[in-house]
Design an enzyme around this catalytic site. Sequence first.
Site, PDB file in Angstrom:
ATOM      1  N   GLY A  40      58.672  57.652  62.821  1.00 51.81           N
ATOM      2  CA  GLY A  40      59.592  56.796  63.578  1.00 51.81           C
ATOM      3  C   GLY A  40      60.663  56.097  62.754  1.00 51.81           C
ATOM      4  N   GLY A 181      71.263  39.057  60.868  1.00 52.59           N
ATOM      5  CA  GLY A 181      69.805  39.067  61.019  1.00 52.59           C
ATOM      6  C   GLY A 181      69.190  39.796  59.832  1.00 52.59           C
ATOM      7  CG  HIS A 444      48.050  28.718  36.091  1.00 46.92           C
ATOM      8  ND1 HIS A 444      49.235  28.151  36.494  1.00 46.92           N
ATOM      9  CD2 HIS A 444      48.034  28.685  34.731  1.00 46.92           C
ATOM     10  CE1 HIS A 444      49.909  27.759  35.415  1.00 46.92           C
ATOM     11  NE2 HIS A 444      49.205  28.081  34.335  1.00 46.92           N
TER      12      HIS A 444
HETATM   13  C1  LIG Z   1      67.104  48.959  58.921  1.00 47.40           C
HETATM   14  C2  LIG Z   1      65.790  48.480  59.476  1.00 47.40           C
HETATM   15  C3  LIG Z   1      64.880  47.862  58.643  1.00 47.40           C
HETATM   16  C4  LIG Z   1      63.672  47.414  59.147  1.00 47.40           C
HETATM   17  N1  LIG Z   1      62.793  46.816  58.288  1.00 47.40           N
HETATM   18  C5  LIG Z   1      61.619  46.358  58.761  1.00 47.40           C
HETATM   19  C6  LIG Z   1      60.678  45.769  57.885  1.00 47.40           C
HETATM   20  O1  LIG Z   1      60.904  45.676  56.676  1.00 47.40           O
HETATM   21  N2  LIG Z   1      59.507  45.320  58.400  1.00 47.40           N
HETATM   22  C7  LIG Z   1      59.227  45.437  59.734  1.00 47.40           C
HETATM   23  O2  LIG Z   1      58.150  45.011  60.162  1.00 47.40           O
HETATM   24  N3  LIG Z   1      60.094  45.995  60.593  1.00 47.40           N
HETATM   25  C8  LIG Z   1      61.280  46.473  60.136  1.00 47.40           C
HETATM   26  N4  LIG Z   1      62.151  47.079  60.999  1.00 47.40           N
HETATM   27  C9  LIG Z   1      61.764  47.206  62.412  1.00 47.40           C
HETATM   28  C10 LIG Z   1      60.804  48.401  62.599  1.00 47.40           C
HETATM   29  O3  LIG Z   1      61.389  49.576  62.091  1.00 47.40           O
HETATM   30  C11 LIG Z   1      60.462  48.572  64.065  1.00 47.40           C
HETATM   31  O4  LIG Z   1      60.006  47.353  64.600  1.00 47.40           O
HETATM   32  C12 LIG Z   1      59.364  49.620  64.232  1.00 47.40           C
HETATM   33  O5  LIG Z   1      59.773  50.871  63.746  1.00 47.40           O
HETATM   34  C13 LIG Z   1      58.972  49.749  65.708  1.00 47.40           C
HETATM   35  O6  LIG Z   1      57.939  50.668  65.810  1.00 47.40           O
HETATM   36  P1  LIG Z   1      57.733  51.512  67.137  1.00 47.40           P
HETATM   37  O7  LIG Z   1      56.524  52.341  66.882  1.00 47.40           O
HETATM   38  O8  LIG Z   1      57.775  50.619  68.309  1.00 47.40           O
HETATM   39  O9  LIG Z   1      59.037  52.443  67.269  1.00 47.40           O
HETATM   40  P2  LIG Z   1      59.802  53.437  66.302  1.00 47.40           P
HETATM   41  O10 LIG Z   1      59.469  53.242  64.895  1.00 47.40           O
HETATM   42  O11 LIG Z   1      61.228  53.348  66.708  1.00 47.40           O
HETATM   43  O12 LIG Z   1      59.227  54.852  66.707  1.00 47.40           O
HETATM   44  C14 LIG Z   1      59.405  55.400  67.971  1.00 47.40           C
HETATM   45  C15 LIG Z   1      59.190  56.897  67.903  1.00 47.40           C
HETATM   46  O13 LIG Z   1      59.191  57.420  69.223  1.00 47.40           O
HETATM   47  C16 LIG Z   1      59.920  58.639  69.248  1.00 47.40           C
HETATM   48  N5  LIG Z   1      60.373  58.845  70.631  1.00 47.40           N
HETATM   49  C17 LIG Z   1      61.220  58.067  71.345  1.00 47.40           C
HETATM   50  N6  LIG Z   1      61.328  58.543  72.604  1.00 47.40           N
HETATM   51  C18 LIG Z   1      60.533  59.621  72.674  1.00 47.40           C
HETATM   52  C19 LIG Z   1      60.208  60.538  73.725  1.00 47.40           C
HETATM   53  N7  LIG Z   1      60.675  60.384  74.970  1.00 47.40           N
HETATM   54  N8  LIG Z   1      59.364  61.560  73.451  1.00 47.40           N
HETATM   55  C20 LIG Z   1      58.844  61.721  72.205  1.00 47.40           C
HETATM   56  N9  LIG Z   1      59.109  60.883  71.190  1.00 47.40           N
HETATM   57  C21 LIG Z   1      59.927  59.832  71.424  1.00 47.40           C
HETATM   58  C22 LIG Z   1      61.033  58.382  68.248  1.00 47.40           C
HETATM   59  O14 LIG Z   1      61.594  59.611  67.794  1.00 47.40           O
HETATM   60  C23 LIG Z   1      60.287  57.633  67.152  1.00 47.40           C
HETATM   61  O15 LIG Z   1      59.707  58.513  66.223  1.00 47.40           O
HETATM   62  C24 LIG Z   1      63.366  47.578  60.515  1.00 47.40           C
HETATM   63  C25 LIG Z   1      64.274  48.200  61.374  1.00 47.40           C
HETATM   64  C26 LIG Z   1      65.473  48.657  60.867  1.00 47.40           C
HETATM   65  C27 LIG Z   1      66.426  49.347  61.790  1.00 47.40           C
END
Ligand SMILES: Cc1cc2nc3c(=O)[nH]c(=O)nc-3n(C[C@H](O)[C@H](O)[C@H](O)COP(=O)(O)OP(=O)(O)OC[C@H]3O[C@@H](n4cnc5c(N)ncnc54)[C@H](O)[C@@H]3O)c2cc1C
Length: 465
Positions: A40, A181, A444
Amino acid sequence: MAKYDLAIIGSGPGGYVAAIRAGQWGLKTVVIEKDPFLGGTCLHVGCIPTKVLLHHAEIYDTFKRAEEFGFTVKDCKVNWDAILARKDKIVKKHSKGIEFLFRKNKVESVSGWGRIAGPGRVAVEKDGKITEIEATNIMLATGSEARSLPGVTIDEKTILSNRGVLTLPAIPKTLVIVGCGAVGVEFASIFRSFGADVTLLEMLPKAVPLEDEEISVELEKAFRKKGIRIELEAKVESVTKDSKGASVSFTDKTGKKQTVAAEKVLIAVGRRPLTENIGLEKTKAKVERGYIHAGPYLETDEPGLYAIGDIVAGLPQLAHAASMEGIIAVGRMAGKAVPEFDRRRVPNATYCEPQIGSIGLTERQAREAGYQVKIGKFPFAANSKASILGQHEGFVKVVAEEKYGEVLGVHAIGPLATEILAEPVTAVSLEATLDDMMFTIHAHPTVWEAMGDAFNAVRGLAINA
Ligand SMILES: Cc1cc2nc3c(=O)[nH]c(=O)nc-3n(C[C@H](O)[C@H](O)[C@H](O)COP(=O)(O)OP(=O)(O)OC[C@H]3O[C@@H](n4cnc5c(N)ncnc54)[C@H](O)[C@@H]3O)c2cc1C
């Protein structure tokens, strides 16, 4: 038709962690992923690649201070291609790691677009062909994508989101970042360290708007010292591409129109949930502005349907929140005794330099909630490990309740702030009091001792200040 206990749509930190735990608890599980790799946003274009770049920026910053540390370094050059290659290697390694963990825990994965086809049924579309999966429980973990501003088209070449900015062929000489942010300040930190001229534009009156006010002020101070320009209360009107890059027009806090030109512009104004075209209309799940409402076990209003991660209404869009939501939801399905998901126990970590780590209420939130608030603050300037590291910026701030010494919030900015955050996370989770924390022995010399001193500072008993 294949039949499962659980079908998960999406393999981000929400979906893949839930799948592994489901496998561990004996649920026959399948994950449907549209991308050709697992992991993801977090693994491929979020948490992991950004932290790789931040680490490289930190190494480069240390080289720049070589004389101070007693080294003579001649001709230290940045090899951007090699840095990007290392980032890609790390991402790939961990994506393969998820494949391994799926095999180990008997989790199956299917490639394609997943969509709810009806109660207990998921349709998977791949290359125009649709197959169906039957599952007792369905979990939506489809994540989010970057938002843009009205009238601004992200082309990922000049006007970038978190995707394009991670594959830039060269370090831009000038960069405007819209949004202060976590994502905006992390990229500001990376590219400033590598020599770019960075301007940050933020619509709200403070940087890192979700953090305690004193943390925001400290970050603004540190960033300005590094040469990052920050415009707060800046309302971006337009972003226009030209032969040299793009120009960003905005109204500043005095109401004056300004334009800033840059080679690249990063739009970091938040994320929208990916919940279109996943069959939600066939369910009773409550959806509001694309976000799905879920209960304390991440259950939706549709029986057997769960939603976790960035798509859930009112929960933070963070990888560790997504993972724990998945674990709790799966525990519920497997009939295990799991706690409700408590958003007050979700820490925030921002990995810019200086780092920020926080949990719980800010001072303002605690006062507005009616608590009799007591504050303890301790500066890293008085911490011996911070001296050894040569990183003296920042402080730890504890927000406590006066009468019983309840720890309401802890906010750190400075060296290793995202690591020492683990302590107050445990303290808040176990409802530890100030007195518990004052008698916790901190090794420490560690920067973590600054946290111990901050707990003591609430009672005016900090040793080192
Ligand atoms: C630049 C950046 C830096 C970040 N840094 C941090 C950090 O340091 N620490 C932190 O905690 N969070 C961080 N985040 C936030 C974090 O990436 C997200 O909160 C997290 O990835 C959310 O997880 P998720 O499983 O909900 O979704 P995602 O990681 O977005 O995964 C969703 C998955 O679902 C798949 N998908 C979507 N729709 C479908 C479908 N219909 N059928 C099949 N597959 C599908 C996508 O391809 C993807 O692989 C960051 C975000 C960004 C953009």
